[in-house]
Design a protein around this motif. Structure first.
Motif, PDB file in Angstrom:
ATOM      1  N   GLY A 115       0.823  -1.195   0.000  1.00 33.32           N
ATOM      2  CA  GLY A 115       0.000   0.000   0.000  1.00 33.32           C
ATOM      3  C   GLY A 115       0.858   1.247   0.000  1.00 33.32           C
ATOM      4  O   GLY A 115       2.057   1.213  -0.298  1.00 33.32           O
ATOM      5  N   GLU A 119      -2.613   6.692   1.552  1.00 27.95           N
ATOM      6  CA  GLU A 119      -3.941   6.200   1.921  1.00 27.95           C
ATOM      7  C   GLU A 119      -4.449   6.889   3.191  1.00 27.95           C
ATOM      8  O   GLU A 119      -5.656   6.991   3.412  1.00 27.95           O
ATOM      9  CB  GLU A 119      -3.902   4.690   2.169  1.00 27.95           C
ATOM     10  CG  GLU A 119      -3.546   3.864   0.947  1.00 27.95           C
ATOM     11  CD  GLU A 119      -3.400   2.394   1.295  1.00 27.95           C
ATOM     12  OE1 GLU A 119      -4.332   1.835   1.907  1.00 27.95           O
ATOM     13  OE2 GLU A 119      -2.357   1.816   0.961  1.00 27.95           O
ATOM     14  N   TYR A 120      -3.531   7.332   4.031  1.00 29.67           N
ATOM     15  CA  TYR A 120      -3.915   7.933   5.303  1.00 29.67           C
ATOM     16  C   TYR A 120      -4.410   9.359   5.131  1.00 29.67           C
ATOM     17  O   TYR A 120      -4.020  10.070   4.200  1.00 29.67           O
ATOM     18  CB  TYR A 120      -2.716   7.962   6.251  1.00 29.67           C
ATOM     19  CG  TYR A 120      -2.238   6.610   6.719  1.00 29.67           C
ATOM     20  CD1 TYR A 120      -3.078   5.771   7.451  1.00 29.67           C
ATOM     21  CD2 TYR A 120      -0.947   6.178   6.456  1.00 29.67           C
ATOM     22  CE1 TYR A 120      -2.641   4.530   7.895  1.00 29.67           C
ATOM     23  CE2 TYR A 120      -0.495   4.942   6.903  1.00 29.67           C
ATOM     24  CZ  TYR A 120      -1.349   4.122   7.619  1.00 29.67           C
ATOM     25  OH  TYR A 120      -0.911   2.902   8.060  1.00 29.67           O
ATOM     26  N   LEU A 135      -8.155   6.082   7.230  1.00 29.07           N
ATOM     27  CA  LEU A 135      -7.933   6.085   5.784  1.00 29.07           C
ATOM     28  C   LEU A 135      -8.749   7.222   5.193  1.00 29.07           C
ATOM     29  O   LEU A 135      -9.962   7.259   5.337  1.00 29.07           O
ATOM     30  CB  LEU A 135      -8.378   4.754   5.155  1.00 29.07           C
ATOM     31  CG  LEU A 135      -7.560   3.511   5.481  1.00 29.07           C
ATOM     32  CD1 LEU A 135      -8.074   2.331   4.671  1.00 29.07           C
ATOM     33  CD2 LEU A 135      -6.089   3.729   5.225  1.00 29.07           C
ATOM     34  N   GLY A 137      -7.540   9.035   1.887  1.00 34.15           N
ATOM     35  CA  GLY A 137      -6.665   9.471   0.805  1.00 34.15           C
ATOM     36  C   GLY A 137      -7.232  10.692   0.093  1.00 34.15           C
ATOM     37  O   GLY A 137      -8.313  10.629  -0.494  1.00 34.15           O
ATOM     38  N   LYS A 145      -5.284   3.455  -3.878  1.00 42.38           N
ATOM     39  CA  LYS A 145      -4.554   2.465  -3.084  1.00 42.38           C
ATOM     40  C   LYS A 145      -5.380   2.019  -1.875  1.00 42.38           C
ATOM     41  O   LYS A 145      -5.355   0.839  -1.490  1.00 42.38           O
ATOM     42  CB  LYS A 145      -3.222   3.043  -2.630  1.00 42.38           C
ATOM     43  CG  LYS A 145      -2.218   3.257  -3.755  1.00 42.38           C
ATOM     44  CD  LYS A 145      -1.804   1.960  -4.444  1.00 42.38           C
ATOM     45  CE  LYS A 145      -0.834   1.171  -3.616  1.00 42.38           C
ATOM     46  NZ  LYS A 145      -0.339  -0.035  -4.338  1.00 42.38           N
ATOM     47  N   ALA A 146      -6.127   2.942  -1.263  1.00 41.13           N
ATOM     48  CA  ALA A 146      -6.984   2.569  -0.140  1.00 41.13           C
ATOM     49  C   ALA A 146      -8.084   1.622  -0.605  1.00 41.13           C
ATOM     50  O   ALA A 146      -8.398   0.631   0.070  1.00 41.13           O
ATOM     51  CB  ALA A 146      -7.585   3.821   0.504  1.00 41.13           C
ATOM     52  N   TYR A 149      -6.597  -1.790  -1.213  1.00 41.95           N
ATOM     53  CA  TYR A 149      -6.396  -2.503   0.052  1.00 41.95           C
ATOM     54  C   TYR A 149      -7.695  -3.143   0.537  1.00 41.95           C
ATOM     55  O   TYR A 149      -7.743  -4.335   0.869  1.00 41.95           O
ATOM     56  CB  TYR A 149      -5.845  -1.532   1.100  1.00 41.95           C
ATOM     57  CG  TYR A 149      -6.113  -1.925   2.530  1.00 41.95           C
ATOM     58  CD1 TYR A 149      -5.485  -3.023   3.101  1.00 41.95           C
ATOM     59  CD2 TYR A 149      -7.002  -1.185   3.320  1.00 41.95           C
ATOM     60  CE1 TYR A 149      -5.738  -3.385   4.421  1.00 41.95           C
ATOM     61  CE2 TYR A 149      -7.253  -1.534   4.634  1.00 41.95           C
ATOM     62  CZ  TYR A 149      -6.624  -2.637   5.179  1.00 41.95           C
ATOM     63  OH  TYR A 149      -6.876  -2.993   6.482  1.00 41.95           O
ATOM     64  N   ARG A 167       2.279  -0.741   4.123  1.00 41.54           N
ATOM     65  CA  ARG A 167       2.126   0.628   3.601  1.00 41.54           C
ATOM     66  C   ARG A 167       3.501   1.293   3.520  1.00 41.54           C
ATOM     67  O   ARG A 167       4.162   1.523   4.532  1.00 41.54           O
ATOM     68  CB  ARG A 167       1.175   1.442   4.479  1.00 41.54           C
ATOM     69  CG  ARG A 167      -0.262   0.914   4.387  1.00 41.54           C
ATOM     70  CD  ARG A 167      -1.302   2.005   4.558  1.00 41.54           C
ATOM     71  NE  ARG A 167      -2.614   1.411   4.324  1.00 41.54           N
ATOM     72  CZ  ARG A 167      -3.473   1.045   5.285  1.00 41.54           C
ATOM     73  NH1 ARG A 167      -3.172   1.258   6.546  1.00 41.54           N
ATOM     74  NH2 ARG A 167      -4.623   0.503   4.986  1.00 41.54           N
TER      75      ARG A 167
END
Length: 307
Positions: A115, A119-120, A135, A137, A145-146, A149, A167
């Motif tokens: 990841g 994403e965070y 999460l 993004g 990417k989130a 996942y 990640r």
């Protein structure tokens, strides 16, 4: 051990494959370009098997492979020019799910999904980001990417495969795409060209590619013993982009006046602070960062200058 490595010809994939083969592991690498694969791995002999990238072919091939460990690195969007929605959804979300489903009849021990820190959601307090951070993004790449996942994890649960997400934060090395920060700066500065930059106040977490590759491999080797499903792969230390640029300039031997800080505006969706918390990774594995930022940059810049 037996490994399936997707994205084997990418920057991280090359290191992962080389470390595995040199350790005596067997590697299966789905590829789209035979020529590129040969250029990357022509010295590795019989330790790696290349197969055409086709999920049906992969599914049939893997039926007889025992105790398979998967490291899934293939995904678009690392290069900003690749970040259109169709490409991101097809290459990040759909490809990840298809790869998981292709393993349903294989003896798969684990699926390591790579990841991204993007994403965070942003860190409002300028503190390191743990795996429990929300999460959220804010850019197209981070959102894709989130989604990748979440969808791949659901698919893995459905077919009964141990799923772990690694990640990645700021992985760099001499095989990065030319438009990325370090190779771009080296290319310009070695020719004595001015470089237009933002003010460079953004804080980022950089990790040399060898350290990232070893972390992914250790996650795969120890997957059955791991308590968590998400691990940050990062240095845990931040550095401002302006300081990074000055370090690169010094390594190249260039005049710092070529760095035109403030000549470019910040991107609208650009977070100012992205530094990961790697405590979970270090507590769970026999892994630590081998390359400091200065050592990793010295290695990277030296090799870039030799090209």
């Amino acid at each position: 051990m037996n490994f399936l490595v997707t994205g084997a010809t990418g920057m991280i994939g090359r290191r992962v494959v080389r470390i595995l083969v040199e350790s005596g592991d067997k590697v299966i690498a789905p590829i789209r370009s035979v020529r590129k694969a040969q250029d990357c791995f022509n010295d590795l002999g019989d330790g790696i098997l290349f197969v055409d990238w086709n999920t049906e072919n992969i599914s049939n091939l893997l039926k007889d492979v025992e105790d398979l460990h998967v490291i899934h690195l293939a995904a678009p969007g690392v290069i900003p020019g690749e970040r259109n929605w169709d490409n991101l959804i097809e290459g990040a979300v759909s490809l990840s799910v298809q790869t998981v489903l292709a393993l349903k009849n294989a003896s798969t021990k684990c699926f390591i999904h790579t990841g991204s820190c993007l994403e965070y959601g942003p860190s409002a307090t300028m503190t390191t980001i743990p795996e429990t951070h929300c999460l959220d993004g804010l850019c197209d790449y981070g959102a894709a990417k989130a989604a990748s996942y979440l969808c791949a994890k659901a698919a893995a649960s459905k077919v009964g495969i141990r799923f772990i997400c690694a990640r990645l934060f700021g992985v760099y090395g001499e095989e990065e795409a030319p438009g990325r920060l370090i190779p771009y700066l080296v290319s310009k500065l070695r020719n004595g060209e001015e470089v237009d930059l933002t003010l460079g106040e953004q804080v980022r977490d950089f990790l040399y590619v060898d350290d990232a590759a070893k972390a992914l491999i250790e996650l795969a080797r120890n997957a059955e013993c791991l308590e968590h499903s998400v691990y940050n792969v990062c240095s845990g230390a931040g550095i401002q982009i302006c300081d990074m640029a000055l370090k690169i300039s010094k390594a190249v031997g260039a005049d710092n006046s070529l760095l035109k800080f403030g000549a470019r505006p910040y991107r609208e969706d650009e977070p100012m602070y992205i530094v990961g918390d790697n405590k979970r990774l270090q507590d769970s594995l026999v892994w630590s960062q081998s390359f400091s930022i200065d050592e990793g940059l010295r290695q990277t810049v030296t090799r870039l200058l030799q090209k």
